[in-house]
Design an enzyme around this catalytic site. Sequence first.
Site, PDB file in Angstrom:
ATOM      1  N   CYS A 141     -48.565  -6.067  82.221  1.00 33.10           N
ATOM      2  CA  CYS A 141     -49.729  -5.410  81.637  1.00 33.10           C
ATOM      3  C   CYS A 141     -50.127  -4.237  82.530  1.00 33.10           C
ATOM      4  O   CYS A 141     -49.412  -3.888  83.468  1.00 33.10           O
ATOM      5  CB  CYS A 141     -50.896  -6.372  81.429  1.00 33.10           C
ATOM      6  SG  CYS A 141     -51.691  -6.934  82.938  1.00 33.10           S
ATOM      7  N   ASP A 142     -51.277  -3.676  82.257  1.00 31.41           N
ATOM      8  CA  ASP A 142     -51.719  -2.465  82.938  1.00 31.41           C
ATOM      9  C   ASP A 142     -51.811  -2.650  84.446  1.00 31.41           C
ATOM     10  O   ASP A 142     -51.245  -1.888  85.221  1.00 31.41           O
ATOM     11  CB  ASP A 142     -53.097  -2.064  82.375  1.00 31.41           C
ATOM     12  CG  ASP A 142     -53.432  -0.622  82.701  1.00 31.41           C
ATOM     13  OD1 ASP A 142     -54.616  -0.305  82.723  1.00 31.41           O
ATOM     14  OD2 ASP A 142     -52.521   0.178  82.940  1.00 31.41           O
TER      15      ASP A 142
END
Length: 482
Positions: A395-396
Amino acid sequence: MANPEMESPANSSSRSARAKVQAFGGFLTNMVLPNIGAFIAWGILTALFIPTGWMPNENLASIVDPAINYLLPLLLAHTGGKLVAGNRGAVMGTIGAIGLIVGADIPMFLGAMIVGPLGGLVIKRFDRLVENRIPAGFEMIVNNFSIGILGFLLMIFSFSFIGPVIEAVNNAITVAIEALVATGFLPLLSLINEPAKVLFLNNVIDQGIYYPLGFQSAAETGKSIFFTVASNPGPGLGLLLAFTIFGKKTARQTAPGAAIIHFFGGIHELYFPYVLMKPITLIGMIAGAMTGIVVFSAFDAGLVAGPSPGSIISYLALTPRGSYIGIILGVVAAAAVTFVVTSFFLKLDRKKDNDEDLASSIEKSKAMKSEGKKVLNFSNDNENKNEISKISFACDAGAGSSALGATTFRKKLQKKGIEGIEVKHYRIEEVPEDTDLIVVHKDLSDRARNANKHANIVTIENYINDENLEELLNELESEHQK
């Protein structure tokens, strides 16, 4: 169903640009996130000991200014440089930042987030230039003097040029946003914040804009509303509660768990798929976020530091004396307004779902099944083509939704008795090369492919309960039983 090979150049370019912005936001997050503890420590110090704090103490309050002017920017610069060029980059970034700090009259958060990576980039380029060209025995002297000389030049450049430019830009941005505050138009920022968040650009907004402005404001008043502008957990709670009551099928079943994790765990990414599934609910998110800002402003409420993660627990822990009523009411009001507006749209759109969801679900299921099988078949001439030993959820920032997804999927593997598969979570740009599969949200897929060009990627829409993950789980179970 659209053929990915037929995607128009304009759409491809747009997605690529968004992926690059997301990557930039992820870089900012990874510069700020390791130092959040230091920011919270400063926030607690401020909340307790400044003249308007819980326990005013002039002696201990004297730490506040040096910490925000020197400690925090230097930490950011150190981390930024390290992300680019390891320990040498960290040293270069810190050297450059001290010139920046001394040459400016404001806390240099924005400047440190520029100079730190810049220092890392400078030394990284130098090291590549002299690679394999240093005579044997001279490595240490070249390494030390290169940082010394280049660091000295960057320090002077930062003091003379970068600092004044950053200060002027910062002042302009501050004046513009303070004008919004003074005229009561600050809630209009939600028109930008909420759409950007569901496109996974939330880190660009928070870490790049609101946090630096918030800390600068908090240094003067002991709190800042800027920390609440994009991080309020209320709208997300309201949205998920609306889906819990008025949603359908999988959305209704998964929303309660997502609401708990979002509100108390602070993982906002969990509600993004629900908005993307029904984009009209974005109106409810904007209305709720605006309402929260209005209430915060009316009660002159704010936080002492950036809430990371953005949970109600972080909010209450970072609320200074005199702001509790405003903060709590702002979160509750935001949740209530989003719930009402979202519920209206869900009920209004209910019949349409009945007519169209079945066909789209069938097509979606077929596509996911096909994708899952394709992912597992790496190579026709590989004897162990279906053997998976390492799955990476990405994810980010590598610490929120991916961590949740990895933990959940790992438990599902254990329940089915599937052993020998390592499941971990990472930031997209830090996924190990020996990963067999990368699991990532579909809106981050372009960025994942850019960072891991030869990786096999499974795209999902929900980190908790996603049909594509279930298909992957079933495929792994089938292979395990052979």
